[in-house]
Design a protein around this motif. Structure first.
Motif, short mmCIF file in Angstrom:
data_model
loop_
_atom_site.label_atom_id
_atom_site.label_comp_id
_atom_site.label_asym_id
_atom_site.label_seq_id
_atom_site.Cartn_x
_atom_site.Cartn_y
_atom_site.Cartn_z
N ASP A 248 0.83 -1.21 0.00
CA ASP A 248 0.00 0.00 0.00
C ASP A 248 0.87 1.26 0.00
O ASP A 248 0.54 2.26 -0.66
CB ASP A 248 -0.92 0.01 1.22
CG ASP A 248 -2.05 -1.00 1.11
OD1 ASP A 248 -2.36 -1.42 -0.02
OD2 ASP A 248 -2.60 -1.40 2.16
N ALA A 249 1.98 1.21 0.74
CA ALA A 249 2.86 2.38 0.85
C ALA A 249 3.47 2.77 -0.49
O ALA A 249 3.77 3.95 -0.72
CB ALA A 249 3.96 2.12 1.87
N ARG A 250 3.67 1.83 -1.37
CA ARG A 250 4.22 2.14 -2.69
C ARG A 250 3.13 2.24 -3.75
O ARG A 250 3.36 2.04 -4.95
CB ARG A 250 5.28 1.14 -3.10
CG ARG A 250 4.89 -0.32 -3.13
CD ARG A 250 6.11 -1.15 -3.57
NE ARG A 250 6.09 -2.52 -3.12
CZ ARG A 250 5.63 -3.55 -3.82
NH1 ARG A 250 5.12 -3.34 -5.02
NH2 ARG A 250 5.67 -4.77 -3.35
N GLY A 251 1.91 2.53 -3.29
CA GLY A 251 0.82 2.79 -4.22
C GLY A 251 0.32 1.56 -4.94
O GLY A 251 -0.25 1.65 -6.02
N ARG A 252 0.51 0.38 -4.31
CA ARG A 252 0.05 -0.90 -4.87
C ARG A 252 0.60 -1.12 -6.28
O ARG A 252 -0.08 -1.66 -7.16
CB ARG A 252 -1.47 -0.99 -4.84
CG ARG A 252 -2.07 -0.79 -3.46
CD ARG A 252 -3.56 -1.03 -3.42
NE ARG A 252 -3.90 -2.44 -3.58
CZ ARG A 252 -3.92 -3.33 -2.61
NH1 ARG A 252 -3.55 -2.98 -1.38
NH2 ARG A 252 -4.25 -4.58 -2.83
N THR A 253 1.82 -0.69 -6.49
CA THR A 253 2.49 -0.84 -7.78
C THR A 253 3.22 -2.18 -7.85
O THR A 253 3.95 -2.54 -6.92
CB THR A 253 3.51 0.29 -7.99
OG1 THR A 253 2.82 1.54 -7.92
CG2 THR A 253 4.21 0.15 -9.34
N ILE A 254 3.03 -2.90 -8.93
CA ILE A 254 3.75 -4.16 -9.15
C ILE A 254 5.16 -3.83 -9.60
O ILE A 254 5.37 -3.18 -10.62
CB ILE A 254 3.04 -5.02 -10.22
CG1 ILE A 254 1.61 -5.36 -9.78
CG2 ILE A 254 3.84 -6.28 -10.51
CD1 ILE A 254 1.53 -6.24 -8.55
N ARG A 255 6.15 -4.28 -8.83
CA ARG A 255 7.55 -3.98 -9.14
C ARG A 255 8.18 -5.01 -10.06
O ARG A 255 8.95 -4.68 -10.95
CB ARG A 255 8.38 -3.91 -7.86
CG ARG A 255 7.98 -2.80 -6.90
CD ARG A 255 8.78 -2.90 -5.63
NE ARG A 255 8.58 -4.20 -4.96
CZ ARG A 255 9.07 -4.52 -3.77
NH1 ARG A 255 9.80 -3.65 -3.11
NH2 ARG A 255 8.83 -5.70 -3.23
N ASP A 256 7.87 -6.30 -9.82
CA ASP A 256 8.48 -7.35 -10.63
C ASP A 256 7.58 -8.59 -10.61
O ASP A 256 6.50 -8.58 -10.01
CB ASP A 256 9.90 -7.70 -10.12
CG ASP A 256 9.91 -8.06 -8.64
OD1 ASP A 256 9.03 -8.84 -8.20
OD2 ASP A 256 10.80 -7.57 -7.93
N LEU A 263 1.21 -11.72 -3.70
CA LEU A 263 -0.13 -11.21 -3.43
C LEU A 263 -1.15 -12.34 -3.33
O LEU A 263 -2.04 -12.32 -2.49
CB LEU A 263 -0.54 -10.22 -4.52
CG LEU A 263 -0.02 -8.79 -4.37
CD1 LEU A 263 -0.28 -8.00 -5.64
CD2 LEU A 263 -0.67 -8.10 -3.17
N ALA A 264 -1.00 -13.33 -4.22
CA ALA A 264 -1.91 -14.47 -4.18
C ALA A 264 -1.75 -15.24 -2.87
O ALA A 264 -2.74 -15.68 -2.26
CB ALA A 264 -1.64 -15.40 -5.37
N HIS A 265 -0.51 -15.38 -2.41
CA HIS A 265 -0.26 -16.07 -1.15
C HIS A 265 -0.80 -15.27 0.02
O HIS A 265 -1.39 -15.84 0.95
CB HIS A 265 1.25 -16.30 -1.00
CG HIS A 265 1.61 -17.20 0.14
ND1 HIS A 265 0.95 -18.39 0.41
CD2 HIS A 265 2.56 -17.08 1.11
CE1 HIS A 265 1.48 -18.96 1.47
NE2 HIS A 265 2.45 -18.18 1.92
N VAL A 266 -0.63 -13.97 -0.01
CA VAL A 266 -1.18 -13.10 1.03
C VAL A 266 -2.70 -13.24 1.09
O VAL A 266 -3.29 -13.35 2.18
CB VAL A 266 -0.79 -11.63 0.77
CG1 VAL A 266 -1.65 -10.68 1.60
CG2 VAL A 266 0.69 -11.41 1.07
N GLN A 267 -3.34 -13.24 -0.06
CA GLN A 267 -4.80 -13.36 -0.11
C GLN A 267 -5.25 -14.69 0.49
O GLN A 267 -6.22 -14.74 1.25
CB GLN A 267 -5.29 -13.23 -1.55
CG GLN A 267 -6.81 -13.29 -1.67
CD GLN A 267 -7.27 -13.10 -3.11
OE1 GLN A 267 -6.49 -13.16 -4.05
NE2 GLN A 267 -8.55 -12.86 -3.27
N LYS A 268 -4.53 -15.76 0.16
CA LYS A 268 -4.88 -17.07 0.69
C LYS A 268 -4.76 -17.08 2.21
O LYS A 268 -5.65 -17.59 2.91
CB LYS A 268 -3.95 -18.13 0.08
CG LYS A 268 -4.22 -19.54 0.56
CD LYS A 268 -3.29 -20.54 -0.10
CE LYS A 268 -3.54 -21.95 0.42
NZ LYS A 268 -2.64 -22.94 -0.22
#
Length: 281
Positions: A248-256, A263-268
């Motif tokens: 969130d702090a980096r504006g939800r930007t995908i870096r790589d 993110l998928a693991h976090v959601q799970k």
């Protein structure tokens, strides 16, 4: 020992239920005891736990108990003469959460069971043979299939396989892949026989590593261990929160390319923790 974030303090939805306690359908005196155990779900057994001559009486006891309380019921497989009576006696009982269909080997067996129960009762397909394992993708996509489970004991008898993790890797993986194809929750592993909790932990961990999210159990001492091993740990939950804070702090930007899998693991982790009611303090 993993730092698991405790266990749920409320009934756990069957879609994420970790421990499934099988209770002999002939022993009605144990039904209420099972309800007080740590099991996420209990399954009254009208199949393998009973002698043929005891099945009609047990069926009546189970049906009577379900008039005032609730549980799943393992019914006899579609090819036996007991299947029709099981389904007909259970249909429309107020406490029937769902049925576990023994020795499922074809999609049609699940759908027939589902339809005969009125088209509303979920069917947990218990896959217990080489034929069933190979038919798992079709079974997973059948109308009425709620979740898959692995009847590991009968599978070993059918195939001659041993109980070690390498021998069980193929059927477990097959059920995990089939569940994904059928858009089902993760499958339920077979039971671990015995009261050695070290072995139970090892077998539960192995199943979880393969992608299974539940486990059958045979006595009231096992559910708490299974629940612990199949729950997100406190460190898992903390990592997920930290990642989301940084994301969130980096504006939800995908870096790589690693961000999307993370993110998928976090959601799970977060969805499972919320469903189990853990890590919310």
């Amino acid at each position: 020992m993993p730092d698991h974030a405790g266990t749920a303090t409320r009934p756990v939805d069957a879609t994420v239920a970790r421990s499934w306690l099988l209770v002999n359908g002939m022993r009605a005196e144990n039904f209420d005891t099972a309800l007080t155990s740590a099991a996420d779900q209990i399954v009254l057994d009208l199949e393998d736990a009973l002698d043929t001559r005891d099945k009609p009486g047990a069926r009546l006891d189970v049906a009577a108990w379900l008039e005032t309380r609730s549980a799943w019921v393992r019914i006899n497989d579609r090819t036996t003469p007991f299947w029709a009576d099981d389904v007909d006696h259970l249909a429309n009982l107020p406490g029937l959460r769902g049925v576990m269909l023994a020795k499922a080997e074809a999609a049609e067996q699940v759908t027939e069971t589902f339809n005969r129960l009125g088209g509303r009762t979920p069917v947990l397909a218990l896959v217990e043979s080489a034929v069933g394992v190979e038919a798992a993708p079709a079974i997973a996509q059948a109308r009425g299939t709620f979740r898959l489970a692995f009847g590991s004991g009968d599978y070993r008898r059918d195939t001659g396989a041993q109980a070690d993790d390498l021998a069980m890797a193929y059927p477990r993986s097959r059920l995990v892949v089939a569940s994904r194809i059928g858009h089902l929750p993760g499958p339920i592993d077979g039971p671990t026989v015995g009261d050695d909790h070290t072995i139970l932990r090892e077998r539960t961990t192995a199943a979880s590593t393969m992608g299974m999210t539940g486990k059958l159990c045979l006595d009231t001492g096992q559910p708490a261990v299974i629940n612990e091993m199949l729950s997100p740990t406190a460190s898992d939950i903390a990592w997920a929160r930290d990642f989301l804070t940084e994301f969130d702090a980096r504006g939800r930007t995908i870096r790589d390319g690693s961000d999307r899998p993370r993110l998928a693991h976090v959601q799970k982790i977060t969805e499972l923790a919320a469903a189990l009611g853990i890590g919310t303090e």
